[in-house]
Scaffold this active site. Structure first.
Site, PDB file in Angstrom:
ATOM      1  CE  LYS A 198      -2.014  -2.071   3.366  1.00  0.00           C
ATOM      2  NZ  LYS A 198      -2.956  -2.273   4.552  1.00  0.00           N
ATOM      3  CG  ASP A 244      -6.713  -4.529   7.671  1.00  0.00           C
ATOM      4  OD1 ASP A 244      -6.316  -5.914   7.547  1.00  0.00           O
ATOM      5  OD2 ASP A 244      -6.634  -3.771   6.830  1.00  0.00           O
TER       6      ASP A 244
END
Ligand code: GLC
Length: 470
Positions: A175, A211
Site C-alpha cells: 500500500k 485488520d
C-alpha cells in the site's frame, strides 16, 4: 450443494452495454477492455487456482497465499472485562483506541486519529515506530492511564509471519508504506523497543493481528454466524475461521484448539504467476507505477489504492489512441500517474447508478476536460468495467471460502473505505457469490471499525487465554 449452472453465471456477468453514436469507436473501446470482462469459464478458472493456492498455502507448500496462522483460536465468550488499548496501522487512518469492556461487550470507547506523513511512511523504521510510541503515550497520558498496565492489540495490516499471538515478522510492506529496514523484523518488538525508549507508560502488546482479523472478531459481536473478515479498503484481504486440524503451521504448543483464524493475505495472490492469464497491459502499467512493483498482484486489481489508477491508465490510453476526449487538452493531469483516485471512481459510479452525469462532468472539469456525451459514456463504462472486475474477483474468493467453511449459514464481516464508499460493490458481490456457489446461505455485514475495535477485543481474548493457561 446445488451444482452451479454456468449459464446463469454467464448471464450475471454482463455489465451495461456501451452505446455510442460511432459504432467503430465503440467496438475499438470494447476490444481494449475485453480481457477485463471475464467469461464464466475464466471466473471458474480463477476460482480453481484460488482453491489450489489455498490448499498449498495451508499445507506449507509454495503458494502465493500465505494462509497465516493468527493463533486466535476463539472469539469473545462474554467474560472479558477491563481496559484494552488498540493501535491501528495500515489503512487510510492511523488510530489509537481505548475500549472498556464488561461481560465481553464494549461500554466505553475513546479514539484518536493521527496523521502519518509521507516521510515517515517510506523512511527508516525507527522514526516510524518512535512516532507510533509517541502517539500511544500521548493518548494514554491524556486519559490519565500512564500508571495502569494496559494490554494492547496491535493491528498491523501488512503481511507478517506469525510465530505466536504476539510475534509477527514483517514479510513486505504494501500500500503506502515502505520502510524497508523493518522487513524481516518482529514489529511487536520494534514497537516495544520504541515504547521502552520513552518509558512513560505501562503498555504491553499482547497480540498482533491484521485488520481482517479485527473485522472478523468485531463482526462476531454483531452476528454470531460471522466466520469471514474482509477488508476492501486501501488494500484488500480476508481471513476466516479454519478447522484447527487442517493447519500445519503451528509453532507454540497446542491446547486442544478446535478452530483458528487464518489470515489468507490474498493481496499477494498471483505473485507467483498463477494469475497471469488475466493480466492486461493496463495492469502492467498500474504495477509499474506502484510503490513496490511485481508484488501484491491481486491487491492491484481490487484495492482502493489502485482502482483509480487502473481507470486512469485506461483513459490515458484511449485518449492517446484518439478514442476519447478528441480535441480536448489532456496533456496535464490525466496523463500523470496517481491523479485519478478511487473515490472519484466511486463518484462516477454513482452517476451510473442514478443514470446521470453530474459527478462525471465535475470530475473531468477538474482535469480541465469538457466531455461530450460519448466521452461521458466511455468514462462511466471504464469505471464500471474496472469496478465490476474487482467485485467479481473478490466474490470468486469469497464463494470459495464459503465452500471451504461449509456451514449452514456464514456471515462475512466487511470493512474498508472502498466497500463503504463505492455504490455498487456490495450488490454485485451478493449477486456473484450467489451465482458462484448457489444455495449457500450467507450475509454481508458492515463491521464498522473492525481494525480498531477488533484489535482491542483480540487483546481481551488474548489476555483471557493467557490467564487460563497460567
Ligand atoms: C494488505 C496487507 C493485509 C491487509 C490488507 C488490507 O493486503 O498485506 O495484511 O489485511 O492490506 O488492509
Amino acid at each position: 450443494m446445488v451444482v452451479p449452472t454456468d449459464h446463469a453465471l454467464h448471464e450475471g456477468l454482463q455489465v451495461s452495454p456501451l452505446i455510442l453514436s460511432d459504432d467503430v469507436r465503440r467496438q475499438k473501446i470494447e476490444n481494449h477492455l475485453a480481457k477485463m470482462r471475464f467469461s464464466a469459464a475464466t471466473a471458474r478458472k480463477i476460482q480453481d487456482v484460488f482453491i489450489s493456492e489455498m490448499n498449498k498455502g495451508i499445507h506449507q507448500q509454495p503458494s502465493s497465499l500465505q494462509m497465516e496462522n493468527t493463533y486466535i483460536p476463539e472469539l469473545l465468550d462474554g467474560t472479558e472485562g477491563g481496559l484494552f488499548l488498540a493501535l491501528d496501522l495500515g489503512g487510510t487512518n492511523f488510530r489509537v483506541l481505548l475500549l472498556e469492556l464488561a461481560n465481553g461487550a464494549p461500554i466505553r470507547q475513546e479514539v484518536k486519529r493521527y496523521y502519518i506523513g509521507p516521510e515517515l511512511r517510506v523512511g527508516s523504521a525507527v522514526p516510524l515506530f518512535d512516532y507510533l510510541a509517541k502517539c500511544v503515550s500521548d493518548f494514554v497520558i491524556a486519559q490519565g492511564l500512564q500508571d495502569v498496565e494496559l494490554p494492547l492489540g496491535f493491528t498491523f495490516s501488512f503481511p507478517t509471519i506469525q510465530h505466536s499471538l504476539d510475534v509477527g515478522v514483517l514479510v513486505t510492506w504494501t500500500k503506502t508504506f515502505n520502510c524497508s529496514d523493518a522487513v524481516n523484523k518482529d514489529v511487536v518488538l520494534l514497537l516495544h523497543e520504541a515504547l521502552d525508549r520513552r518509558g512513560d507508560t505501562k503498555v504491553k502488546v499482547v497480540a498482533i493481528l491484521n485488520d481482517t482479523t479485527g473485522t472478523l472478531v468485531q463482526g462476531s459481536t454483531l452476528d454470531s454466524d460471522t466466520a469471514v473478515g474482509l477488508i476492501l479498503g486501501t488494500g484488500s484481504n480476508a481471513c476466516y475461521l479454519e478447522n484447527a486440524d487442517r493447519v500445519e503451521h503451528w509453532e507454540p504448543e497446542r491446547h486442544g484448539e478446535r478452530q483458528v483464524i487464518i489470515d489468507i493475505e490474498w493481496g499477494a495472490f498471483g505473485d507467483n504467476g498463477v494469475l497471469d492469464f488475466i493480466k492486461t497491459d493496463f495492469d502492467r502499467e498500474n504495477d509499474a507505477n506502484s510503490l513496490i512493483v511485481n508484488s501484491f498482484t491481486f491487491e492491484k486489481y481490487i484495492g482502493g489504492k489502485y482502482l483509480g489508477e487502473v481507470v486512469r491508465v485506461i483513459l490515458a490510453r484511449l485518449t492517446k489512441e484518439g478514442l476519447l476526449f478528441v480535441g480536448e487538452n489532456t496533456s496535464q493531469n490525466l496523463l500523470t500517474p496517481g491523479t485519478l483516485t478511487t473515490d472519484l471512481v466511486s463518484h462516477i459510479e454513482q452517476d451510473s447508478v442514478d443514470g446521470g452525469d453530474t459527478n462525471t462532468k465535475e470530475i473531468l472539469a477538474k482535469f480541465g476536460i469538457i466531455p461530450d456525451q460519448d466521452d461521458i459514456k466511455v468514462v462511466q463504462y471504464v469505471c464500471e468495467v474496472v469496478s465490476n472486475r474487482a467485485a467479481l474477483l473478490v466474490s470468486i474468493c469469497l464463494a470459495s471460502l464459503l465452500d471451504r467453511i461449509d456451514r449452514e449459514q456464514v456471515t462475512i464481516a466487511v470493512d474498508g473505505s472502498l466497500y463503504k464508499h463505492h455504490p455498487r460493490l456490495e450488490n454485485w458481490m451478493k449477486q456473484y457469490i450467489s451465482l458462484l456457489t448457489p444455495g449457500r446461505k450467507f450475509k454481508l455485514i458492515h463491521a464498522e471499525d473492525g481494525s480498531g475495535k477488533g484489535a482491542a477485543l483480540v487483546a481481551a481474548i488474548a489476555q483471557r487465554i493467557k490467564k487460563r493457561l497460567e
